[in-house]
Scaffold this active site. Structure first.
Site, short mmCIF file in Angstrom:
data_model
loop_
_atom_site.label_atom_id
_atom_site.label_comp_id
_atom_site.label_asym_id
_atom_site.label_seq_id
_atom_site.Cartn_x
_atom_site.Cartn_y
_atom_site.Cartn_z
N LEU A 170 0.82 -1.21 0.00
CA LEU A 170 0.00 0.00 0.00
C LEU A 170 0.86 1.26 0.00
O LEU A 170 1.85 1.35 0.71
CB LEU A 170 -0.90 0.04 1.24
CG LEU A 170 -1.96 -1.04 1.36
CD1 LEU A 170 -2.66 -0.93 2.71
CD2 LEU A 170 -2.96 -0.93 0.23
N CYS A 171 0.44 2.23 -0.81
CA CYS A 171 1.06 3.55 -0.80
C CYS A 171 -0.06 4.58 -0.93
O CYS A 171 -1.24 4.24 -0.79
CB CYS A 171 2.10 3.70 -1.90
SG CYS A 171 1.43 3.76 -3.57
N ALA A 172 0.28 5.79 -1.24
CA ALA A 172 -0.74 6.84 -1.31
C ALA A 172 -1.62 6.74 -2.55
O ALA A 172 -2.81 7.02 -2.49
CB ALA A 172 -0.08 8.22 -1.25
N TYR A 204 -3.70 3.29 -0.03
CA TYR A 204 -4.19 3.26 1.34
C TYR A 204 -5.58 3.89 1.37
O TYR A 204 -5.82 4.94 0.80
CB TYR A 204 -3.25 4.00 2.29
CG TYR A 204 -3.64 3.80 3.73
CD1 TYR A 204 -3.12 2.75 4.44
CD2 TYR A 204 -4.58 4.63 4.35
CE1 TYR A 204 -3.49 2.53 5.77
CE2 TYR A 204 -4.96 4.42 5.66
CZ TYR A 204 -4.41 3.37 6.36
OH TYR A 204 -4.79 3.14 7.66
N ALA A 259 -1.04 4.04 -5.27
CA ALA A 259 -0.82 2.76 -5.95
C ALA A 259 0.27 2.80 -7.01
O ALA A 259 0.48 1.85 -7.73
CB ALA A 259 -2.11 2.19 -6.55
#
Length: 151
Positions: A55-57, A87, A59
């Site tokens: 997960l990141c801000a 996320y 994708a």
């Protein structure tokens, strides 16, 4: 002029000595960096599939690590599948994963998601900037990082 030149030489010698001390100092390594360096010692599990959600801000950067994990799994024979996500969009799908890896930009949410992963029995890993980049560039190291959570 000679005095100025002598002072410059003295300053250069001091800078060179400081650089030598800085280079000889061993930096403190994170757990993930140690795992990447010792990846040959990590046992690769092929019997039980491991589903990883990165997960990141948005994708984008999470796709880089998910791709490295997919490539590393193919190279090592590890039974790992990896997906990328943003996320906030993970709540409905997280139950389908064995591990969630947080990219550096969403580390601040670690404590929030930790409650959910603990309740579901999901492993959770948070990464820092340099180690995350290192994992995205080292597919086998990325696999070793994931496998270290399942030993």
């Amino acid at each position: 002029m000679k005095a100025y030149d002598a002072s410059l030489l003295e300053e250069e010698a001091e800078n060179a000595a400081q650089e030598a001390v800085a280079e000889s100092a061993t930096p403190v390594k994170t757990a993930a960096e140690k795992v990447v360096e010792e990846k040959t010692a990590v046992k690769v599990t092929t019997d039980k599939p491991i589903n990883v959600l990165v997960l990141c801000a948005g994708a984008g950067t999470s796709a880089m690590l998910a791709n490295a994990l997919t490539e590393g799994a193919a190279a090592t024979g590890a039974n790992i599948t990896a997906s990328a996500g943003a996320y906030g969009s993970h709540y409905e799908i997280m139950k389908d994963f064995d591990m969630i890896v947080l990219a550096p930009q969403v580390n601040s949410f670690y404590e929030d998601i930790k409650k959910d992963t603990d309740a579901l029995g999901i492993k959770l890993a948070a990464t820092k900037g340099a180690e995350y980049i290192k994992l995205t560039r080292d597919p086998e190291g990325a696999v070793a990082f994931v496998m270290s959570y399942f030993e």
